[in-house]
Design a protein around this motif. Structure first.
Motif, PDB file in Angstrom:
ATOM      1  N   GLU A  74       0.785  -0.842   0.178  1.00 16.47           N
ATOM      2  CA  GLU A  74      -0.080  -0.040  -0.069  1.00 16.47           C
ATOM      3  C   GLU A  74       0.516   1.264   0.000  1.00 16.47           C
ATOM      4  OE1 GLU A  74      -3.779   0.549  -0.571  1.00 16.47           O
ATOM      5  OE2 GLU A  74      -3.471  -1.674  -0.656  1.00 16.47           O
ATOM      6  N   ALA A  75       2.159   1.260   0.542  1.00 16.71           N
ATOM      7  CA  ALA A  75       3.002   2.106   1.153  1.00 16.71           C
ATOM      8  C   ALA A  75       3.434   2.455  -0.651  1.00 16.71           C
ATOM      9  CB  ALA A  75       3.986   2.161   1.419  1.00 16.71           C
ATOM     10  N   GLY A  76       3.799   1.064  -1.276  1.00 14.42           N
ATOM     11  CA  GLY A  76       3.733   1.512  -2.387  1.00 14.42           C
ATOM     12  C   GLY A  76       3.222   2.493  -3.391  1.00 14.42           C
ATOM     13  N   LYS A  77       2.213   2.101  -3.497  1.00 13.76           N
ATOM     14  CA  LYS A  77       1.010   2.597  -4.353  1.00 13.76           C
ATOM     15  C   LYS A  77       1.055   4.424  -3.633  1.00 13.76           C
ATOM     16  CE  LYS A  77      -2.229  -0.603  -4.351  1.00 13.76           C
ATOM     17  NZ  LYS A  77      -3.715  -1.462  -3.879  1.00 13.76           N
ATOM     18  N   ILE A  78       1.391   4.867  -3.447  1.00 18.85           N
ATOM     19  CA  ILE A  78       1.634   6.850  -3.191  1.00 18.85           C
ATOM     20  C   ILE A  78       2.670   6.855  -4.449  1.00 18.85           C
ATOM     21  CG2 ILE A  78       2.582   8.362  -1.629  1.00 18.85           C
ATOM     22  CD1 ILE A  78       1.675   6.787   0.895  1.00 18.85           C
ATOM     23  N   LYS A  79       3.461   6.294  -3.992  1.00 19.57           N
ATOM     24  CA  LYS A  79       4.606   6.709  -5.515  1.00 19.57           C
ATOM     25  C   LYS A  79       4.161   6.635  -6.558  1.00 19.57           C
ATOM     26  CE  LYS A  79       9.172   5.570  -7.153  1.00 19.57           C
ATOM     27  NZ  LYS A  79      10.794   5.618  -7.069  1.00 19.57           N
ATOM     28  N   ASP A  80       2.968   5.204  -6.394  1.00 19.52           N
ATOM     29  CA  ASP A  80       2.418   5.581  -8.192  1.00 19.52           C
ATOM     30  C   ASP A  80       1.966   6.667  -8.875  1.00 19.52           C
ATOM     31  OD1 ASP A  80       4.148   2.806  -8.101  1.00 19.52           O
ATOM     32  OD2 ASP A  80       1.968   1.177  -8.354  1.00 19.52           O
ATOM     33  N   ILE A  81       0.827   6.513  -7.623  1.00 17.72           N
ATOM     34  CA  ILE A  81      -0.031   7.844  -7.500  1.00 17.72           C
ATOM     35  C   ILE A  81       0.516   9.008  -7.721  1.00 17.72           C
ATOM     36  CG2 ILE A  81      -1.799   9.472  -6.349  1.00 17.72           C
ATOM     37  CD1 ILE A  81      -2.257   7.221  -4.416  1.00 17.72           C
ATOM     38  N   VAL A  82       1.426   9.405  -7.268  1.00 17.00           N
ATOM     39  CA  VAL A  82       2.182  10.508  -7.962  1.00 17.00           C
ATOM     40  C   VAL A  82       2.612  10.475  -9.006  1.00 17.00           C
ATOM     41  CG1 VAL A  82       4.660  11.830  -6.905  1.00 17.00           C
ATOM     42  CG2 VAL A  82       2.866  10.586  -4.622  1.00 17.00           C
ATOM     43  N   TYR A 274      -1.010 -10.054 -12.572  1.00 19.71           N
ATOM     44  CA  TYR A 274      -0.687  -9.161 -11.777  1.00 19.71           C
ATOM     45  C   TYR A 274      -0.357  -9.299 -10.040  1.00 19.71           C
ATOM     46  CZ  TYR A 274      -4.379  -6.176 -12.548  1.00 19.71           C
ATOM     47  OH  TYR A 274      -5.241  -5.703 -13.429  1.00 19.71           O
ATOM     48  N   PRO A 275       0.006  -8.788  -9.772  1.00 13.63           N
ATOM     49  CA  PRO A 275      -0.543  -9.317  -7.843  1.00 13.63           C
ATOM     50  C   PRO A 275      -2.148  -7.830  -7.703  1.00 13.63           C
ATOM     51  CG  PRO A 275       1.918  -8.547  -8.236  1.00 13.63           C
ATOM     52  CD  PRO A 275       0.923  -8.192  -9.534  1.00 13.63           C
ATOM     53  N   GLN A 276      -3.083  -8.573  -5.903  1.00 13.57           N
ATOM     54  CA  GLN A 276      -3.846  -7.411  -6.341  1.00 13.57           C
ATOM     55  C   GLN A 276      -3.221  -6.459  -6.001  1.00 13.57           C
ATOM     56  OE1 GLN A 276      -7.206  -7.832  -6.420  1.00 13.57           O
ATOM     57  NE2 GLN A 276      -7.924 -10.479  -6.828  1.00 13.57           N
ATOM     58  N   SER A 277      -2.388  -6.209  -5.341  1.00 14.21           N
ATOM     59  CA  SER A 277      -1.983  -4.881  -5.487  1.00 14.21           C
ATOM     60  C   SER A 277      -2.193  -4.170  -5.517  1.00 14.21           C
ATOM     61  CB  SER A 277      -0.056  -5.026  -3.953  1.00 14.21           C
ATOM     62  OG  SER A 277       0.039  -5.639  -5.629  1.00 14.21           O
ATOM     63  N   GLU A 278      -1.435  -4.450  -7.056  1.00 22.50           N
ATOM     64  CA  GLU A 278      -1.277  -3.537  -8.442  1.00 22.50           C
ATOM     65  C   GLU A 278      -0.822  -2.085  -8.148  1.00 22.50           C
ATOM     66  OE1 GLU A 278      -5.861  -1.969  -9.851  1.00 22.50           O
ATOM     67  OE2 GLU A 278      -6.498  -3.496  -8.806  1.00 22.50           O
ATOM     68  N   LEU A 279       0.482  -2.295  -7.794  1.00 21.82           N
ATOM     69  CA  LEU A 279       2.115  -1.843  -7.894  1.00 21.82           C
ATOM     70  C   LEU A 279       2.004  -1.446  -9.312  1.00 21.82           C
ATOM     71  CD1 LEU A 279       3.961  -2.688  -4.696  1.00 21.82           C
ATOM     72  CD2 LEU A 279       1.855  -0.755  -5.648  1.00 21.82           C
ATOM     73  N   LYS A 280       2.104   0.039  -9.475  1.00 22.14           N
ATOM     74  CA  LYS A 280       2.422   0.264 -11.049  1.00 22.14           C
ATOM     75  C   LYS A 280       1.336   0.227 -12.007  1.00 22.14           C
ATOM     76  CE  LYS A 280       8.295  -0.417  -9.765  1.00 22.14           C
ATOM     77  NZ  LYS A 280       8.696  -1.601 -10.177  1.00 22.14           N
ATOM     78  N   ILE A 281       0.238   0.442 -12.029  1.00 25.12           N
ATOM     79  CA  ILE A 281      -0.959  -0.100 -12.626  1.00 25.12           C
ATOM     80  C   ILE A 281      -0.493   0.653 -14.081  1.00 25.12           C
ATOM     81  CG2 ILE A 281      -2.355   1.381 -11.531  1.00 25.12           C
ATOM     82  CD1 ILE A 281      -2.659  -1.731 -12.864  1.00 25.12           C
ATOM     83  N   HIS A 282      -0.195   1.918 -13.841  1.00 25.04           N
ATOM     84  CA  HIS A 282       0.287   2.797 -14.885  1.00 25.04           C
ATOM     85  C   HIS A 282       0.964   2.188 -16.007  1.00 25.04           C
ATOM     86  CE1 HIS A 282       3.526   4.123 -12.247  1.00 25.04           C
ATOM     87  NE2 HIS A 282       3.687   4.364 -12.710  1.00 25.04           N
TER      88      HIS A 282
END
Length: 313
Positions: A74-82, A274-282
Motif C-alpha cells: 500500500e505504501a508503494g502505491k503512493i509513489k505510483d499515484i504521484v 499481476y498481484p492484487q496490490s496493483e503496484l505500477k498499474i500505469h
C-alpha cells in the motif's frame, strides 16, 4: 515502526537468513538485525525463532509478515499515484513470461514498447507458471504473461488474446487426409509432449482427458522445445500440438502437416497477470495497450474452447 523496518522483516522471512536478507536489502547484517530487534521490542514479541536453522517465523510472526506485505504494498502505491499524476511512466519493471509464449509474443511487442516508453527499463525473465506465481506474490515480479485462468484469488488477470491449439500430423498418419480434425481424433499415447512443468503440456493432457475413459496418461517422448517436437514428428515418432503463433514460423513444407480443429477450436487464454496490490498499474496498462495493439492482426479467433493450463489430477 517504519516501512523500511517492515521491508527488512519481509526479507528475513523470505530468505530465512539475516546475512542474506541484509545483502538483498543492501545494508549490513548488524543494521538489519538491530532494526528488526527494535520492532520486536516495540511490540514486545518475537517475530523470528532464531534458535532454528534456518530461521523460522513464530506463530505471531507469520501474522505480522502477512500484514507487513499489505502495508509495504500500500505504501508503494503512493509513489505510483504521484508518478501517474505527473504523467511519468518510467523506472524498472520486472516481467516474467512463460517459455511457450516468450519466443512469439516478445518480438511482436518489445520494439514498439521500448520506443513508445523509453523511460521504462523492462527486466524480462523466462519462467514457468509456478515460478511466476511465487515471484508475483513475494514482490519479485511486477507482472507476467501466462496462460490463464489460474484460479488464484491473489492474482489479477487481463486477457490479451486467445491462441488455438493446432495439430501437427506427419505424412501417412491415419488422420493426415482430414482437412480439419476433432479432439476425438487424438491419441494421447502418440502425442509428443513438452517436458513436465510446462503449462502447455498440462493443457494438452487436460484436452485429451476430456475424451473420457480409454485414454492413457502415457507418451513416448518429451522435449523442451516445439522445434524439437516437430523434428521428432517428422521422423515418424508421433504427432504433436502447437500454439497457433508458433505455426507461423514453420517452413512451407511443414505447414502442409498442420491441421486445424473444428470449431469451437481448443485454445489457451493468454493474459497479463499481476498481484492484487496493483503496484505500477500505469505501466501495466501501457503493456496491455501495446500488446493488444500488435496481436489484433495476428490473432483473430473468437469461437474457441478455453483449455485450462492447471494440471488436473
Amino acid at each position: 515502526m517504519t516501512i523500511t523496518q517492515l521491508q527488512y522483516v519481509l526479507a528475513v522471512a523470505e530468505h530465512k537468513n539475516f546475512t542474506l536478507a541484509a545483502d538483498k536489502c543492501f545494508v549490513t547484517q548488524p543494521t538489519l538485525s538491530m532494526q528488526i530487534q527494535k520492532i520486536e521490542e516495540e511490540l514486545n514479541i518475537l517475530i523470528f525463532d532464531r534458535s532454528k536453522k534456518p530461521i523460522q517465523l513464530t506463530a505471531i510472526g507469520q501474522k505480522i509478515v502477512e500484514q507487513a506485505k499489505n502495508i509495504v504494498n500500500e505504501a508503494g502505491k503512493i509513489k505510483d499515484i504521484v508518478e501517474y499524476q505527473k504523467g511519468f511512466i518510467g523506472g524498472e519493471f520486472r516481467i516474467g513470461i512463460i517459455p511457450t509464449i516468450m519466443p512469439t509474443i516478445l518480438p511482436m511487442f518489445l520494439n514498439n514498447f521500448i520506443k513508445k516508453y523509453p523511460k521504462i527499463k523492462l527486466i524480462i525473465e523466462e519462467l514457468n507458471t509456478s515460478e511466476i506465481i511465487t515471484r508475483l506474490k513475494n514482490g519479485h515480479l511486477d507482472a507476467a504473461i501466462a496462460a490463464t485462468p489460474l484460479e488464484d484469488e491473489k492474482i489479477k488477470e487481463i486477457v490479451l488474446y486467445y491462441e488455438p491449439f493446432v495439430a501437427y500430423i506427419p505424412e501417412n498418419h491415419s488422420i493426415s487426409k482430414k482437412s480439419e480434425i476433432e479432439i476425438a481424433d487424438l491419441n494421447l499415447d502418440e502425442i509428443l509432449l513438452l517436458q513436465d512443468g510446462h503449462c502447455f503440456r498440462d493443457g494438452i493432457l487436460n484436452l485429451c482427458k476430456n475424451q473420457g475413459p480409454g485414454v492413457k496418461n502415457s507418451f513416448q517422448l518429451e522435449s523442451g522445445s516445439f522445434e524439437t517436437l516437430v523434428k521428432l514428428a517428422n521422423e515418424g515418432l508421433g504427432t504433436t500440438l502447437l500454439p497457433y503463433l508458433h505455426t507461423l514460423d514453420l517452413n512451407e513444407k511443414d505447414k502442409l502437416k498442420l491441421r486445424q480443429f473444428k470449431e469451437p477450436k481448443p485454445a489457451r487464454e493468454v493474459s497479463l497477470i499481476y498481484p492484487q496490490s496493483e503496484l505500477k498499474i500505469h505501466i501495466i496498462d501501457a503493456l496491455r495497450n501495446t500488446i493488444s495493439g500488435v496481436v489484433k492482426g495476428a490473432i483473430t479467433f473468437q469461437n474457441v474452447q478455453i483449455i485450462s493450463p492447471i494440471q488436473k489430477k
